[in-house]
Design an enzyme around this catalytic site. Sequence first.
Site, PDB file in Angstrom:
ATOM      1  N   HIS A 125       0.830  -1.163   0.005  1.00 16.94           N
ATOM      2  CA  HIS A 125      -0.136  -0.038  -0.090  1.00 16.94           C
ATOM      3  C   HIS A 125       0.830   1.304  -0.193  1.00 16.94           C
ATOM      4  O   HIS A 125       1.879   1.129   0.421  1.00 16.94           O
ATOM      5  CB  HIS A 125      -0.816   0.017   1.344  1.00 16.94           C
ATOM      6  CG  HIS A 125      -0.229   0.044   2.322  1.00 16.94           C
ATOM      7  ND1 HIS A 125       0.306  -1.072   3.118  1.00 16.94           N
ATOM      8  CD2 HIS A 125       0.257   1.232   3.406  1.00 16.94           C
ATOM      9  CE1 HIS A 125       0.948  -0.713   4.346  1.00 16.94           C
ATOM     10  NE2 HIS A 125       0.895   0.553   4.350  1.00 16.94           N
ATOM     11  N   HIS A 145       5.685   4.970  -2.003  1.00 14.78           N
ATOM     12  CA  HIS A 145       6.424   4.030  -2.191  1.00 14.78           C
ATOM     13  C   HIS A 145       5.693   2.755  -1.775  1.00 14.78           C
ATOM     14  O   HIS A 145       4.627   2.967  -0.857  1.00 14.78           O
ATOM     15  CB  HIS A 145       7.560   3.960  -1.342  1.00 14.78           C
ATOM     16  CG  HIS A 145       7.598   4.097   0.254  1.00 14.78           C
ATOM     17  ND1 HIS A 145       7.548   5.105   0.594  1.00 14.78           N
ATOM     18  CD2 HIS A 145       7.799   3.061   0.920  1.00 14.78           C
ATOM     19  CE1 HIS A 145       7.222   4.789   2.098  1.00 14.78           C
ATOM     20  NE2 HIS A 145       7.459   3.439   2.093  1.00 14.78           N
TER      21      HIS A 145
END
Length: 178
Positions: free
Chosen positions: A28, A113
Amino acid sequence: MVAPLTSAWQQWRAAYPGFTWVGPERWHVTLAFLGETTSGQRHRLDESVALLTAATAPLPARLSGTGAFPSAGRPRILWVGVAAAGLDVLAEGVRRAARHSRIALDDKPFRPHLTLARARGDTASSDVPHLLRKLSLAEGAAWEVSRIVLFVSSGGPHPAYTELTAWPLLGLVGDQEL
């Protein structure tokens, strides 16, 4: 979403046992780290984020770059970067909603990221540059950011994430066809 990463994940897990690999089901992008919340704070957050997501259309995203936190020489986390126009604005909107709801936030800058691995104490940093090159195989893989999720997480080497609430990105405000 990120098929090249998903298909290579098992290989990397076996080839680099000095890392604890995060399973694809837990990948996620963190927009903001929120502190503990009360039900009243979550209610205010829900209202604010619902307004934000009603005004935000889904965002095209792609994987872009690799890295290690805090650095490749002292890796604790290996990651693949995420690029999406407007994602920083969305993250700031979530942060504003949290502040409005009087929820404590961390002060880390937003660095979109996917965390792929966490280093164990015995991890050789000499493996990291080679491994980061391997992780870059997914460069450019694309998908659409279509919702925001509020997770509660439990710490440790294998953090668990439980979904509390999700808001779809609707992009309704200003839509001329409505």
